[in-house]
Design an enzyme around this catalytic site. Structure first.
Site, PDB file in Angstrom:
ATOM      1  N   LEU A  30     -12.058  17.461 -27.306  1.00 52.90           N
ATOM      2  CA  LEU A  30     -13.480  17.255 -27.110  1.00 52.90           C
ATOM      3  C   LEU A  30     -14.108  18.646 -27.079  1.00 52.90           C
ATOM      4  O   LEU A  30     -13.710  19.480 -26.248  1.00 52.90           O
ATOM      5  CB  LEU A  30     -13.744  16.508 -25.801  1.00 52.90           C
ATOM      6  CG  LEU A  30     -15.166  15.970 -25.602  1.00 52.90           C
ATOM      7  CD1 LEU A  30     -15.513  14.915 -26.638  1.00 52.90           C
ATOM      8  CD2 LEU A  30     -15.314  15.404 -24.192  1.00 52.90           C
ATOM      9  N   PRO A  32     -16.708  20.358 -25.914  1.00 58.01           N
ATOM     10  CA  PRO A  32     -17.163  21.094 -24.729  1.00 58.01           C
ATOM     11  C   PRO A  32     -16.069  21.369 -23.688  1.00 58.01           C
ATOM     12  O   PRO A  32     -16.261  22.170 -22.781  1.00 58.01           O
ATOM     13  CB  PRO A  32     -18.248  20.190 -24.123  1.00 58.01           C
ATOM     14  CG  PRO A  32     -18.550  19.167 -25.165  1.00 58.01           C
ATOM     15  CD  PRO A  32     -17.297  19.028 -25.971  1.00 58.01           C
ATOM     16  N   SER A  33     -14.941  20.682 -23.810  1.00 49.72           N
ATOM     17  CA  SER A  33     -13.876  20.815 -22.810  1.00 49.72           C
ATOM     18  C   SER A  33     -13.339  22.241 -22.763  1.00 49.72           C
ATOM     19  O   SER A  33     -12.888  22.764 -23.786  1.00 49.72           O
ATOM     20  CB  SER A  33     -12.734  19.851 -23.152  1.00 49.72           C
ATOM     21  OG  SER A  33     -11.520  20.257 -22.542  1.00 49.72           O
ATOM     22  N   PRO A  34     -13.349  22.897 -21.597  1.00 51.50           N
ATOM     23  CA  PRO A  34     -12.822  24.268 -21.524  1.00 51.50           C
ATOM     24  C   PRO A  34     -11.373  24.395 -22.006  1.00 51.50           C
ATOM     25  O   PRO A  34     -11.077  25.298 -22.801  1.00 51.50           O
ATOM     26  CB  PRO A  34     -12.998  24.637 -20.042  1.00 51.50           C
ATOM     27  CG  PRO A  34     -14.182  23.833 -19.616  1.00 51.50           C
ATOM     28  CD  PRO A  34     -14.035  22.515 -20.340  1.00 51.50           C
ATOM     29  N   ARG A  37     -11.378  24.345 -25.681  1.00 54.32           N
ATOM     30  CA  ARG A  37     -11.969  25.552 -26.255  1.00 54.32           C
ATOM     31  C   ARG A  37     -10.956  26.679 -26.349  1.00 54.32           C
ATOM     32  O   ARG A  37     -10.950  27.452 -27.318  1.00 54.32           O
ATOM     33  CB  ARG A  37     -13.176  25.986 -25.418  1.00 54.32           C
ATOM     34  CG  ARG A  37     -14.366  25.112 -25.666  1.00 54.32           C
ATOM     35  CD  ARG A  37     -15.456  25.073 -24.629  1.00 54.32           C
ATOM     36  NE  ARG A  37     -15.587  26.169 -23.716  1.00 54.32           N
ATOM     37  CZ  ARG A  37     -16.159  26.039 -22.510  1.00 54.32           C
ATOM     38  NH1 ARG A  37     -16.617  24.859 -22.095  1.00 54.32           N
ATOM     39  NH2 ARG A  37     -16.278  27.066 -21.711  1.00 54.32           N
TER      40      ARG A  37
END
Length: 244
Positions: A30, A32-34, A37
């Site tokens: 996903l 936006p998931s840190p 990323r």
């Protein structure tokens, strides 16, 4: 060996170790998931292409039977590289460097340096990032009031990171490693949440250094913009609930 011969040799070697065929790893993620990323940033550093498959956890897509059969913990990121299924982003980071990097710079093989890298990875997973999620995520996802005890625990963890970084250019080695990468994603998320970093001199200096290092690897698009996206979600929820 000239450059063309080197490229051909590396290609043939990849074919041999992969049973005569090239296959693109699949990343379920996903944006936006840190943790997701950090994987995307490392892939950019390694020149690695994923087959990307978004899993919308807000819609419960991670609970579909085929995903649960692959990953019983039904979390993202999850990676499938020719049948090797991994989740937990820091384990994926370590694997990708071992499997695809051309050197051990990002995850040194020197056992003493690697021990420090591993310790920092675990510190991020079990302490710093955990305390970030403990404090911010209940508000962001379910509108819970902010917990000052959890804020204090997060502040304590940032203080520990500041002590770790005193006298160091980077978190674990004399150069940037995957320890810096995962910590960078966490601390940049704190910055986007407007956590006050100015009292933490060494964290702030290290953060600026790491941002500069990662700028050529689409840092703004893959990480910074997505950190702002999560922070905007948090602020919107705070406005809805009248929090402060």
């Amino acid at each position: 060996m000239n450059r063309t011969e080197q490229i051909v040799t590396e290609f043939v070697y990849c074919l041999l170790i992969r049973g005569g065929k090239m296959s693109t790893p699949v990343l379920y993620y996903l944006p936006p998931s840190p943790p997701c990323r950090s994987i995307l940033l490392l892939a950019k550093m390694l020149g690695l292409d994923f087959e990307l498959k978004i899993v919308n956890i807000m819609e419960g897509e991670q609970l579909k039977p085929d995903f649960v059969a692959m990953n019983p913990q039904h979390c993202v990121p999850t990676m499938n590289d020719q049948g090797l299924v991994l989740w937990e982003s820091r384990a994926i980071l370590s694997y990708l460097v071992a499997a695809y990097a051309k050197s051990d710079e990002l995850y040194p093989t020197d056992i003493r340096v690697r021990a420090l890298v591993d310790q920092r990875l675990h510190f991020d997973l079990g302490t710093l990032y955990q305390r970030l999620t403990d404090f911010y995520f209940p508000t962001m996802f379910i509108g819970a009031p902010l917990d000052e005890v959890k804020r204090a625990r997060l502040t304590e963890a940032v203080g520990w990171l500041n002590a770790i970084l005193e006298g160091r250019e980077y978190a674990a080695a004399e150069h940037f490693t995957i320890a810096d990468l995962t910590l960078l994603v966490t601390v940049s998320q704190l910055e986007a949440f407007e956590f006050e970093l100015r009292p933490y001199k060494y964290v702030k200096q290290w953060l600026d250094r790491c941002k500069e290092h990662m700028a050529p690897y689409d840092y703004e698009e893959l990480n910074a913009s997505k950190a702002v996206m999560l922070a905007d979600m948090f602020r919107a929820k705070m406005t809805q609930t009248g929090g402060s």
